[in-house]
Design a protein around this motif. Structure first.
Motif, PDB file in Angstrom:
ATOM      1  N   THR A   2      54.665  21.024  17.964  1.00  0.00           N
ATOM      2  CA  THR A   2      54.234  22.401  17.755  1.00  0.00           C
ATOM      3  C   THR A   2      53.278  22.513  16.567  1.00  0.00           C
ATOM      4  O   THR A   2      52.485  23.454  16.488  1.00  0.00           O
ATOM      5  N   SER A   3      53.313  21.546  15.650  1.00  0.00           N
ATOM      6  CA  SER A   3      52.413  21.555  14.490  1.00  0.00           C
ATOM      7  C   SER A   3      50.973  21.227  14.864  1.00  0.00           C
ATOM      8  O   SER A   3      50.078  21.327  14.017  1.00  0.00           O
ATOM      9  N   ALA A   4      50.733  20.852  16.123  1.00  0.00           N
ATOM     10  CA  ALA A   4      49.359  20.608  16.585  1.00  0.00           C
ATOM     11  C   ALA A   4      48.598  21.902  16.838  1.00  0.00           C
ATOM     12  O   ALA A   4      47.365  21.894  16.931  1.00  0.00           O
ATOM     13  N   LEU A   5      49.317  23.025  16.950  1.00  0.00           N
ATOM     14  CA  LEU A   5      48.689  24.316  17.244  1.00  0.00           C
ATOM     15  C   LEU A   5      47.588  24.619  16.232  1.00  0.00           C
ATOM     16  O   LEU A   5      47.766  24.451  15.025  1.00  0.00           O
ATOM     17  N   VAL A  64      38.454  20.090  14.556  1.00  0.00           N
ATOM     18  CA  VAL A  64      39.445  19.118  15.031  1.00  0.00           C
ATOM     19  C   VAL A  64      39.335  17.883  14.149  1.00  0.00           C
ATOM     20  O   VAL A  64      38.241  17.342  13.966  1.00  0.00           O
ATOM     21  N   VAL A  65      40.456  17.451  13.587  1.00  0.00           N
ATOM     22  CA  VAL A  65      40.462  16.314  12.669  1.00  0.00           C
ATOM     23  C   VAL A  65      40.845  15.050  13.436  1.00  0.00           C
ATOM     24  O   VAL A  65      41.941  14.959  14.000  1.00  0.00           O
ATOM     25  N   ILE A  66      39.935  14.096  13.479  1.00  0.00           N
ATOM     26  CA  ILE A  66      40.229  12.803  14.109  1.00  0.00           C
ATOM     27  C   ILE A  66      41.249  12.076  13.229  1.00  0.00           C
ATOM     28  O   ILE A  66      41.009  11.863  12.043  1.00  0.00           O
ATOM     29  N   PRO A  67      42.406  11.704  13.762  1.00  0.00           N
ATOM     30  CA  PRO A  67      43.456  11.149  12.904  1.00  0.00           C
ATOM     31  C   PRO A  67      43.106   9.764  12.355  1.00  0.00           C
ATOM     32  O   PRO A  67      42.247   9.057  12.894  1.00  0.00           O
ATOM     33  N   LYS A  68      43.769   9.420  11.264  1.00  0.00           N
ATOM     34  CA  LYS A  68      43.560   8.107  10.656  1.00  0.00           C
ATOM     35  C   LYS A  68      43.878   7.007  11.674  1.00  0.00           C
ATOM     36  O   LYS A  68      44.877   7.072  12.370  1.00  0.00           O
ATOM     37  N   GLY A  69      43.014   6.010  11.737  1.00  0.00           N
ATOM     38  CA  GLY A  69      43.225   4.888  12.646  1.00  0.00           C
ATOM     39  C   GLY A  69      42.801   5.138  14.069  1.00  0.00           C
ATOM     40  O   GLY A  69      42.912   4.256  14.922  1.00  0.00           O
ATOM     41  N   SER A  70      42.284   6.341  14.347  1.00  0.00           N
ATOM     42  CA  SER A  70      41.912   6.667  15.724  1.00  0.00           C
ATOM     43  C   SER A  70      40.595   6.000  16.122  1.00  0.00           C
ATOM     44  O   SER A  70      39.621   6.027  15.372  1.00  0.00           O
ATOM     45  N   VAL A  71      40.591   5.433  17.312  1.00  0.00           N
ATOM     46  CA  VAL A  71      39.347   4.921  17.906  1.00  0.00           C
ATOM     47  C   VAL A  71      39.116   5.516  19.295  1.00  0.00           C
ATOM     48  O   VAL A  71      38.071   5.278  19.899  1.00  0.00           O
ATOM     49  N   LYS A  72      40.098   6.313  19.796  1.00  0.00           N
ATOM     50  CA  LYS A  72      39.989   6.807  21.168  1.00  0.00           C
ATOM     51  C   LYS A  72      40.440   8.273  21.258  1.00  0.00           C
ATOM     52  O   LYS A  72      41.238   8.637  22.127  1.00  0.00           O
ATOM     53  N   SER A  73      39.922   9.111  20.381  1.00  0.00           N
ATOM     54  CA  SER A  73      40.234  10.545  20.471  1.00  0.00           C
ATOM     55  C   SER A  73      39.433  11.172  21.608  1.00  0.00           C
ATOM     56  O   SER A  73      38.229  10.933  21.745  1.00  0.00           O
ATOM     57  N   ILE A 105      43.228  26.090  26.229  1.00  0.00           N
ATOM     58  CA  ILE A 105      43.777  25.064  25.334  1.00  0.00           C
ATOM     59  C   ILE A 105      42.904  23.814  25.424  1.00  0.00           C
ATOM     60  O   ILE A 105      42.490  23.414  26.514  1.00  0.00           O
ATOM     61  N   ASN A 106      42.634  23.205  24.274  1.00  0.00           N
ATOM     62  CA  ASN A 106      42.056  21.866  24.241  1.00  0.00           C
ATOM     63  C   ASN A 106      43.207  20.916  23.932  1.00  0.00           C
ATOM     64  O   ASN A 106      43.648  20.803  22.798  1.00  0.00           O
ATOM     65  N   ALA A 144      48.657  15.077  16.813  1.00  0.00           N
ATOM     66  CA  ALA A 144      48.065  15.116  15.478  1.00  0.00           C
ATOM     67  C   ALA A 144      47.750  16.561  15.076  1.00  0.00           C
ATOM     68  O   ALA A 144      47.481  17.414  15.936  1.00  0.00           O
ATOM     69  N   PRO A 145      47.787  16.870  13.793  1.00  0.00           N
ATOM     70  CA  PRO A 145      47.377  18.207  13.353  1.00  0.00           C
ATOM     71  C   PRO A 145      45.987  18.554  13.895  1.00  0.00           C
ATOM     72  O   PRO A 145      45.096  17.702  13.898  1.00  0.00           O
ATOM     73  N   THR A 146      45.825  19.771  14.354  1.00  0.00           N
ATOM     74  CA  THR A 146      44.602  20.336  14.964  1.00  0.00           C
ATOM     75  C   THR A 146      44.396  19.880  16.407  1.00  0.00           C
ATOM     76  O   THR A 146      43.379  20.243  17.017  1.00  0.00           O
ATOM     77  N   PHE A 147      45.334  19.145  16.997  1.00  0.00           N
ATOM     78  CA  PHE A 147      45.162  18.648  18.362  1.00  0.00           C
ATOM     79  C   PHE A 147      45.581  19.664  19.430  1.00  0.00           C
ATOM     80  O   PHE A 147      45.726  19.296  20.596  1.00  0.00           O
TER      81      PHE A 147
END
Length: 281
Positions: A102-105, A112-121, A153-154, A175-178
């Motif tokens: 629910t914290s992704a809301l 939109v923040v690409i999370p740390k370590g992400s290569v496939k957002s 929704i995205n 992830a936050p902002t997802f």
């Protein structure tokens, strides 16, 4: 009705669009849009208010998520026939249900923040269904009577976290902002049949998703009725009902988000949202 929330993060106020597209302030007239605040009864109470008697918000500024919070953020996987085909998956025989934290809301125009370590957002335009009445063991014929409204929704996804790291899909979705949601919560009576809505997503001005909810494998009423056989759906719960073809994972070669990319999402009758992808600091 088109309901929305406006103001800085954490200070949003409930509002409504009038017939001329002006934002009117609902502060003090209703609860914030969360839980019982979006129940069928609460929606009916708002409908009884004379919109023209409410103050006009000349400069609403930031538009927040159309829901302040959600008891549950549910998602349906592989629910468009062409999307299942592009991933190489067999169409599911029953709805695939998973959770998003629910914290992704997030707000519909927030970064939109690409999370740390992400290569496939990755991106996913989806029809959001907001529950307005408790639903437990209901039939398909009853299902839409339990829906308060709909929104854009995205359903952002980190595909490596989702698919290649083991366990459930949730950690690739949360992830936050997802979870950009809105700009409006459009009441069910204004939307009508949810299976006839055009939806699309542009990436940096290029249309990459362009479909209709008539390509859904399981309809909204089927999803709501099905889920109610396994859990009690509550007012304020939100269900992201799946995405059409055109996600980055399905492209050849695959294509994923990088900082500076802009996503613009639209669903017929439900409005438009847009986010810029930024790197996690």
């Amino acid at each position: 009705m088109k309901l929305l929330r406006f103001g800085p993060v954490g200070q949003e106020k409930p509002g409504i669009l009038d017939a001329d597209g002006n934002v009117r302030d609902l502060s003090g007239k209703c609860a914030d849009f969360a839980g019982q605040g979006v129940s069928i009864e609460a929606i009916d109470a708002i409908r009884a208010i004379d919109v023209n008697s409410l103050p006009v918000v000349a400069e609403p500024g930031r538009i927040g998520s159309c829901l302040a919070s959600v008891p549950n953020f549910f998602c349906i996987g592989l629910n468009y026939a062409k999307h299942a085909a592009e991933t190489g998956a067999e169409p599911p025989k029953e709805p695939i249900i998973f959770n998003k934290a629910t914290s992704a809301l997030s707000g519909p125009f927030d970064n939109v923040v690409i999370p740390k370590g992400s290569v496939k957002s990755d991106w996913e335009v989806e029809l959001g269904v907001v529950i307005g009445r408790e639903a437990s063991y209901i039939s398909e014929d009853e299902a839409l009577d339990h829906v308060a409204g709909y929104c854009v929704i995205n359903d952002m996804s980190e595909r490596e976290f989702q698919i290649e790291r083991g366990g459930t899909w949730m950690k690739g979705k949360s992830a936050p902002t997802f979870g950009p949601t809105g700009p409006w919560l459009v009441t069910a009576d204004e939307v009508g049949d949810p299976q006839t809505l055009a939806l699309s997503l542009d990436l940096n001005g290029e249309t990459v998703q362009n479909s209709s909810t008539d390509d859904m494998i399981f309809t909204v009423k089927q999803i709501v009725a099905y889920m109610s056989q396994f859990m009690k759906l509550q007012p304020g719960d939100i269900i992201a009902t799946g995405t059409p073809s055109g996600v980055g994972m399905g492209m050849k070669p695959q294509r994923f988000l990088k900082a500076g990319d802009t996503m613009t999402l639209r669903i017929e009758k439900l409005g438009e949202q847009s986010q810029v992808a930024v790197a996690c600091e």
